[in-house]
Scaffold this active site. Structure first.
Site, PDB file in Angstrom:
ATOM      1  N   TYR A  19       0.841  -1.200   0.000  1.00 19.77           N
ATOM      2  CA  TYR A  19       0.000   0.000   0.000  1.00 19.77           C
ATOM      3  C   TYR A  19       0.876   1.250   0.000  1.00 19.77           C
ATOM      4  O   TYR A  19       0.666   2.177  -0.790  1.00 19.77           O
ATOM      5  CB  TYR A  19      -0.934  -0.027   1.225  1.00 19.77           C
ATOM      6  N   GLU A  41     -11.460   5.777   5.085  1.00 19.32           N
ATOM      7  CA  GLU A  41     -10.967   6.605   6.197  1.00 19.32           C
ATOM      8  C   GLU A  41     -12.045   6.804   7.263  1.00 19.32           C
ATOM      9  O   GLU A  41     -11.755   6.785   8.449  1.00 19.32           O
ATOM     10  CB  GLU A  41     -10.483   7.974   5.700  1.00 19.32           C
ATOM     11  N   TRP A  49      -5.198   1.623  10.555  1.00 20.67           N
ATOM     12  CA  TRP A  49      -5.345   1.571   9.108  1.00 20.67           C
ATOM     13  C   TRP A  49      -5.138   0.156   8.583  1.00 20.67           C
ATOM     14  O   TRP A  49      -5.782  -0.258   7.628  1.00 20.67           O
ATOM     15  CB  TRP A  49      -4.404   2.568   8.436  1.00 20.67           C
TER      16      TRP A  49
END
Length: 188
Positions: A19, A41, A49
């Site tokens: 990522y 988000e 995350w």
């Protein structure tokens, strides 16, 4: 051959590193991708995350590939299905926020021509390039993320606090917070 230097926050996890190497901090102007990041988000609020990244494919399936036009039309039966889907974060308020955020997203498109035009105006269309030696030095929010958050909330968005918005701006390349020694710092 020596290993590339990466930002410290992603080291040691292959998914995180991929990522970081391919997406994080790359300027995004496509509304569909901006919406995907915004939804992810908002679901991340209060969580890590990596938790969201590990469920990203499940989110794609559950939320019709993040098609904001479809999501804006979700009715209670679809919301009930989502709340039973163990592959995503089953937070009732966040699921409902995804629907109302899709509706608000479409309203912004109507007003500004695209969500991209709207969101990028906050940085005059040009990414802000910070110069942090360590990811630990990056702020959780800034006056800029405060202003964007406030405007989004005024437009009906939910779960878009300043910290969520700062993370969104980092992820979509509006702010380059790669560590200065990171191989991606100058690439993005």
């Amino acid at each position: 051959m020596s290993e590339k230097h990466r930002c410290g926050w992603c080291k040691g996890d292959a998914l995180y590193e991929a990522y970081h190497d391919n997406e994080w901090g790359v300027p995004v102007y496509d509304d569909a991708i901006l919406f995907e990041f915004l939804i992810l988000e908002t679901f991340q609020a209060g969580l890590s995350w990596i938790t969201i990244l590990r469920k990203r494919d499940n989110f794609r399936v559950a939320f019709d590939n993040f098609d904001y036009k479809k999501i804006a039309d979700y009715e209670q039966d679809k919301i009930d299905l989502l709340l039973q889907d163990s592959g995503i974060i089953r937070n009732k308020l966040k699921v409902k926020a995804a629907v109302s955020n899709a509706q608000a997203f479409i309203e912004i498109q109507k007003e500004f021509g695209s969500f991209s035009s709207y969101i990028w105006q906050f940085v005059d269309g040009t990414p802000i390039k910070n110069a942090f030696k360590s990811y630990k030095d990056t702020p959780a929010n800034t006056p800029l993320s405060d202003a964007v958050s406030k405007d989004l909330k005024k437009r009906g968005f939910k779960f878009v606090g300043s910290t969520v918005i700062y993370a969104h701006m980092q992820a979509t390349g509006m702010i380059n917070d790669h560590e200065v020694d990171c191989f991606r710092y100058n690439e993005v």
